[in-house]
Design a protein around this motif. Structure first.
Motif, PDB file in Angstrom:
ATOM      1  N   GLY A  72      55.542  31.176  39.992  1.00 41.00           N
ATOM      2  CA  GLY A  72      54.097  31.352  40.058  1.00 41.00           C
ATOM      3  C   GLY A  72      53.545  32.695  39.651  1.00 41.00           C
ATOM      4  N   ILE A  73      54.393  33.675  39.317  1.00 44.80           N
ATOM      5  CA  ILE A  73      53.893  34.968  38.857  1.00 44.80           C
ATOM      6  C   ILE A  73      53.303  34.792  37.454  1.00 44.80           C
ATOM      7  N   THR A  74      52.098  35.294  37.259  1.00 51.93           N
ATOM      8  CA  THR A  74      51.436  35.149  35.961  1.00 51.93           C
ATOM      9  C   THR A  74      51.239  36.480  35.249  1.00 51.93           C
ATOM     10  N   THR A  75      51.271  37.584  36.013  1.00 51.71           N
ATOM     11  CA  THR A  75      50.843  38.874  35.483  1.00 51.71           C
ATOM     12  C   THR A  75      51.764  39.973  35.991  1.00 51.71           C
ATOM     13  N   VAL A  76      51.961  41.016  35.177  1.00 52.94           N
ATOM     14  CA  VAL A  76      52.827  42.129  35.562  1.00 52.94           C
ATOM     15  C   VAL A  76      52.061  43.446  35.389  1.00 52.94           C
ATOM     16  N   GLY A  77      52.102  44.277  36.426  1.00 52.69           N
ATOM     17  CA  GLY A  77      51.474  45.589  36.358  1.00 52.69           C
ATOM     18  C   GLY A  77      52.406  46.598  35.700  1.00 52.69           C
ATOM     19  N   VAL A  78      51.889  47.325  34.721  1.00 48.58           N
ATOM     20  CA  VAL A  78      52.689  48.304  33.978  1.00 48.58           C
ATOM     21  C   VAL A  78      52.221  49.704  34.349  1.00 48.58           C
ATOM     22  N   THR A  79      53.105  50.494  34.936  1.00 43.26           N
ATOM     23  CA  THR A  79      52.775  51.854  35.333  1.00 43.26           C
ATOM     24  C   THR A  79      53.193  52.843  34.247  1.00 43.26           C
ATOM     25  N   GLU A  80      52.664  54.061  34.341  1.00 45.24           N
ATOM     26  CA  GLU A  80      53.064  55.114  33.416  1.00 45.24           C
ATOM     27  C   GLU A  80      54.393  55.707  33.880  1.00 45.24           C
ATOM     28  N   PRO A  81      55.445  55.609  33.093  1.00 47.98           N
ATOM     29  CA  PRO A  81      56.725  56.169  33.521  1.00 47.98           C
ATOM     30  C   PRO A  81      56.748  57.685  33.372  1.00 47.98           C
ATOM     31  N   THR A  82      57.649  58.317  34.087  1.00 46.50           N
ATOM     32  CA  THR A  82      57.969  59.724  33.876  1.00 46.50           C
ATOM     33  C   THR A  82      59.361  59.812  33.261  1.00 46.50           C
ATOM     34  N   LEU A 105      45.543  41.232  28.214  1.00 43.50           N
ATOM     35  CA  LEU A 105      45.294  42.327  29.154  1.00 43.50           C
ATOM     36  C   LEU A 105      44.302  41.875  30.219  1.00 43.50           C
ATOM     37  N   SER A 106      44.759  41.810  31.477  1.00 40.17           N
ATOM     38  CA  SER A 106      43.880  41.396  32.571  1.00 40.17           C
ATOM     39  C   SER A 106      42.953  42.515  33.019  1.00 40.17           C
ATOM     40  N   GLY A 107      43.375  43.756  32.879  1.00 36.39           N
ATOM     41  CA  GLY A 107      42.512  44.853  33.296  1.00 36.39           C
ATOM     42  C   GLY A 107      43.283  46.097  33.662  1.00 36.39           C
ATOM     43  N   ILE A 108      42.575  47.010  34.326  1.00 32.95           N
ATOM     44  CA  ILE A 108      43.132  48.295  34.747  1.00 32.95           C
ATOM     45  C   ILE A 108      43.039  48.394  36.260  1.00 32.95           C
ATOM     46  N   ILE A 109      44.143  48.754  36.898  1.00 37.38           N
ATOM     47  CA  ILE A 109      44.153  49.062  38.327  1.00 37.38           C
ATOM     48  C   ILE A 109      44.829  50.416  38.496  1.00 37.38           C
ATOM     49  N   VAL A 110      44.123  51.364  39.088  1.00 33.66           N
ATOM     50  CA  VAL A 110      44.653  52.718  39.232  1.00 33.66           C
ATOM     51  C   VAL A 110      45.882  52.712  40.134  1.00 33.66           C
ATOM     52  N   ASN A 111      46.880  53.475  39.758  1.00 31.46           N
ATOM     53  CA  ASN A 111      48.083  53.662  40.571  1.00 31.46           C
ATOM     54  C   ASN A 111      47.961  55.007  41.289  1.00 31.46           C
ATOM     55  N   GLY A 112      47.983  55.007  42.621  1.00 34.40           N
ATOM     56  CA  GLY A 112      47.834  56.253  43.372  1.00 34.40           C
ATOM     57  C   GLY A 112      46.502  56.310  44.101  1.00 34.40           C
ATOM     58  N   ASN A 113      46.233  57.443  44.728  1.00 33.85           N
ATOM     59  CA  ASN A 113      45.034  57.573  45.563  1.00 33.85           C
ATOM     60  C   ASN A 113      43.895  58.317  44.884  1.00 33.85           C
ATOM     61  N   ILE A 120      37.389  46.827  28.720  1.00 31.98           N
ATOM     62  CA  ILE A 120      38.538  46.453  29.550  1.00 31.98           C
ATOM     63  C   ILE A 120      38.080  46.345  31.000  1.00 31.98           C
ATOM     64  N   PRO A 121      38.382  45.248  31.716  1.00 32.34           N
ATOM     65  CA  PRO A 121      37.981  45.118  33.125  1.00 32.34           C
ATOM     66  C   PRO A 121      38.646  46.182  33.993  1.00 32.34           C
ATOM     67  N   PHE A 122      37.924  46.637  35.001  1.00 30.50           N
ATOM     68  CA  PHE A 122      38.442  47.648  35.936  1.00 30.50           C
ATOM     69  C   PHE A 122      38.609  47.013  37.304  1.00 30.50           C
ATOM     70  N   GLY A 123      39.754  47.217  37.923  1.00 29.28           N
ATOM     71  CA  GLY A 123      40.070  46.557  39.185  1.00 29.28           C
ATOM     72  C   GLY A 123      39.834  47.424  40.403  1.00 29.28           C
ATOM     73  N   SER A 124      39.266  46.819  41.429  1.00 24.94           N
ATOM     74  CA  SER A 124      39.085  47.464  42.723  1.00 24.94           C
ATOM     75  C   SER A 124      40.069  46.834  43.704  1.00 24.94           C
ATOM     76  N   VAL A 125      40.834  47.651  44.383  1.00 26.06           N
ATOM     77  CA  VAL A 125      41.897  47.144  45.261  1.00 26.06           C
ATOM     78  C   VAL A 125      41.427  47.152  46.714  1.00 26.06           C
ATOM     79  N   GLU A 126      41.530  45.988  47.350  1.00 28.22           N
ATOM     80  CA  GLU A 126      41.122  45.866  48.744  1.00 28.22           C
ATOM     81  C   GLU A 126      42.071  46.645  49.659  1.00 28.22           C
ATOM     82  N   PHE A 127      41.526  47.228  50.719  1.00 23.75           N
ATOM     83  CA  PHE A 127      42.271  47.954  51.752  1.00 23.75           C
ATOM     84  C   PHE A 127      42.826  49.299  51.279  1.00 23.75           C
ATOM     85  N   THR A 128      42.430  49.779  50.123  1.00 27.29           N
ATOM     86  CA  THR A 128      42.900  51.086  49.675  1.00 27.29           C
ATOM     87  C   THR A 128      41.713  51.999  49.408  1.00 27.29           C
ATOM     88  N   LYS A 129      41.958  53.286  49.560  1.00 29.16           N
ATOM     89  CA  LYS A 129      40.937  54.281  49.271  1.00 29.16           C
ATOM     90  C   LYS A 129      41.404  55.113  48.079  1.00 29.16           C
TER      91      LYS A 129
END
Length: 278
Positions: A63-73, A213-221, A239-248
């Motif tokens: 059932g996974i449809t989408t994968v989040g890609v982070t910026e590697p170091t 591309l489903s959108g952008i979700i910030v990684n981190g605070n 590009i759609p921008f994502g708001s994450v519930e329960f996070t600041k």
């Protein structure tokens, strides 16, 4: 007592109103995607012994449809076994043991320095990605990329501890793997001291109008850069921008206000909450 009951009743009515508004809002959410992070995909690949594409195939079946890609170091790439990382002191040890500098330095008449870092990879695409990102982020640093024969090598001036923790942007080859596997993807940019408006424009430029591309979700605070700069970039690329519930996330609310529209990302409360996909 009457006053107390009045306020309790008022609070109850108000909570019902909020709940009803939420239900009405969530009924408008017609498109739902279930996502995981690429870092977890790689971890599952290492644990199971399967290829990344094999793991993605298994995830699609549950059932996974989408994968989040982070910026590697550079450090993360080294930990994942995708590159080998060394610094000038490591090369000096080589010279101490064998009595001469490594052949790849001697052949190109490069004089080793303690403040050099060396990243070796068998994948030229990854090497060029690292080189390009370091050139963009380390404005005052000398960065070169070259072949050593078996490996592609990136040399940059800078302290190893600082350089290895620089976020490099999004590696196109990872995105292509996801698209080939039939997955959609979410870009997860992260803030660091080297982020500026110019970097933001180049960070998302290659992904403009990509249907997968489903959108952008910030990684981190904290969002990368300023809210206005991020909003202008996201709006210009549509590009759609994502708001994450329960996070600041510092700056996210201001970014949403500038953009005027967003999508909602829900994840379980608490860190490391285990969730089973049945």
């Amino acid at each position: 007592k009457n006053v107390l009951f009045f306020f309790l009743a008022l609070g109850f009515v108000f909570s019902l109103f909020i709940l009803s508004r939420r239900i009405v809002f969530e009924k408008t959410l017609k498109n739902v995607e279930i996502a995981c992070d690429f870092t977890d995909v790689r971890r599952l690949s290492q644990i199971s012994g399967k290829s990344v594409t094999g793991v993605l195939k298994d995830l699609r079946q549950v059932g996974i449809t989408t994968v989040g890609v982070t910026e590697p170091t550079i450090k993360q790439l080294a930990n994942d076994g995708l590159i080998t990382l060394a610094d000038g002191r490591d090369i000096s040890k080589w010279k101490y043991v064998f009595g001469k500098s490594p052949r790849f330095l001697e052949a190109r008449q490069i004089k080793n320095r303690d403040d050099f870092i060396y990243a070796f990879t068998e994948n030229p695409s990854l090497g060029k990605f690292i080189k390009t990102a370091l050139i963009k982020k380390l404005n005052n640093a000398a960065v070169i990329g070259t072949y050593t024969g078996q490996y592609y090598m990136v040399i940059a001036s800078g302290k190893k501890m600082a350089a290895e923790n620089i976020h490099l942007g999004f590696w196109r080859e990872e995105i292509d793997i996801l698209k080939y596997s039939g997955m959609r993807y979410i870009l997860r940019p992260i803030n660091d001291p080297l982020v500026n408006d110019k970097w933001l424009k180049t960070l998302f430029g290659d992904f403009n109008s990509d249907a997968d591309l489903s959108g952008i979700i910030v990684n981190g605070n904290k969002i990368p850069g300023s809210p206005r700069a991020l909003a202008e970039t996201v709006k210009s690329l549509d590009i759609p921008f994502g708001s994450v519930e329960f996070t600041k996330t510092e700056g996210a609310a201001e970014t949403v206000k500038e953009i005027g529209k967003t999508f909602l990302c829900f994840s379980p409360k608490g860190e490391n909450t285990p969730t089973t996909v049945d």
